[in-house]
Design a protein around this motif. Structure first.
Motif, short mmCIF file in Angstrom:
data_model
loop_
_atom_site.label_atom_id
_atom_site.label_comp_id
_atom_site.label_asym_id
_atom_site.label_seq_id
_atom_site.Cartn_x
_atom_site.Cartn_y
_atom_site.Cartn_z
N ARG A 88 -21.63 16.85 -22.65
CA ARG A 88 -21.80 15.62 -21.86
C ARG A 88 -22.81 14.69 -22.51
O ARG A 88 -22.63 13.47 -22.53
N ILE A 89 -23.89 15.26 -23.01
CA ILE A 89 -24.91 14.43 -23.66
C ILE A 89 -24.33 13.80 -24.93
O ILE A 89 -24.51 12.61 -25.19
N LEU A 90 -23.60 14.59 -25.71
CA LEU A 90 -23.01 14.07 -26.95
C LEU A 90 -21.97 13.00 -26.68
O LEU A 90 -21.81 12.08 -27.49
N SER A 91 -21.28 13.08 -25.56
CA SER A 91 -20.28 12.05 -25.25
C SER A 91 -20.92 10.68 -25.03
O SER A 91 -20.25 9.66 -25.09
N SER A 92 -22.25 10.65 -24.82
CA SER A 92 -22.95 9.37 -24.63
C SER A 92 -23.45 8.77 -25.94
O SER A 92 -24.08 7.70 -25.92
N LEU A 93 -23.19 9.39 -27.06
CA LEU A 93 -23.69 8.87 -28.34
C LEU A 93 -23.31 7.42 -28.60
O LEU A 93 -24.16 6.65 -29.08
N PRO A 94 -22.09 6.98 -28.29
CA PRO A 94 -21.77 5.56 -28.53
C PRO A 94 -22.67 4.60 -27.76
O PRO A 94 -22.91 3.48 -28.22
N LEU A 95 -23.20 5.02 -26.61
CA LEU A 95 -24.11 4.16 -25.86
C LEU A 95 -25.42 3.92 -26.62
O LEU A 95 -26.11 2.94 -26.38
N TYR A 96 -25.74 4.83 -27.54
CA TYR A 96 -26.94 4.73 -28.37
C TYR A 96 -26.61 4.17 -29.75
O TYR A 96 -27.43 4.23 -30.65
N ASP A 97 -25.42 3.63 -29.91
CA ASP A 97 -24.95 3.09 -31.18
C ASP A 97 -24.87 4.14 -32.29
O ASP A 97 -25.00 3.83 -33.46
N ILE A 98 -24.66 5.38 -31.90
CA ILE A 98 -24.39 6.44 -32.88
C ILE A 98 -22.88 6.60 -32.90
O ILE A 98 -22.29 7.20 -32.00
N GLU A 99 -22.27 6.02 -33.90
CA GLU A 99 -20.82 5.99 -33.96
C GLU A 99 -20.25 6.75 -35.14
O GLU A 99 -19.05 7.00 -35.19
N ARG A 100 -21.09 7.11 -36.09
CA ARG A 100 -20.61 7.86 -37.25
C ARG A 100 -20.94 9.34 -37.05
O ARG A 100 -22.07 9.77 -37.24
#
Length: 126
Positions: free
Chosen positions: A71-83
């Motif tokens: 669940r935490i990792l699914s929020s990565l795009p919210l932190y601009d971690i896209e790669r």
């Protein structure tokens, strides 16, 4: 004379190698990635070996009394971690399909992993 107001952002790669609930290393690595992103660092993630298990959608973290890393990792795009990259051999070894993961990833073969590591300015292995 150099322009003091400009900065060159370094390419930073965090390599996550640990299974999700075997000790605190996996969670600490995810927290580090989120903290770096919160401070506007360019962060890329590479999940190697047992680390690919962190990306599974259906984790029974509640049964262990922990928060789901998925669940935490699914929020990565919210932190601009896209790669986000994953070890293709590890996915095959664990028989994990792309649709079983919490977010889109780019599978890399061994040679591509080495090229990625060589292309980064900073490498943090967690």
């Amino acid at each position: 004379m150099a322009d003091v107001g400009t900065s060159t952002r370094k390419r930073q790669l965090l390599v996550l190698r640990h299974a999700p609930y075997h000790g605190a290393a996996a969670r600490a690595a995810v927290d580090l990635a989120l903290a770096m992103a919160a401070f506007e660092q360019d962060v890329e993630l590479l999940f190697l070996g047992d680390g690919v298990l962190q990306l599974l959608k259906d984790q029974a973290a509640d049964a262990l009394g922990r928060k789901s890393l998925g669940r935490i990792l699914s929020s990565l795009p919210l932190y601009d971690i896209e790669r986000v990259y994953v070890d293709a051999a590890a996915l095959a070894r664990f028989a994990i399909a792309a649709d079983a993961l919490v977010l889109p990833v780019e599978p890399l073969a061994e040679a591509e992993i080495h090229a990625l590591m060589n292309a980064c300015d900073q490498l943090v292995s967690c």
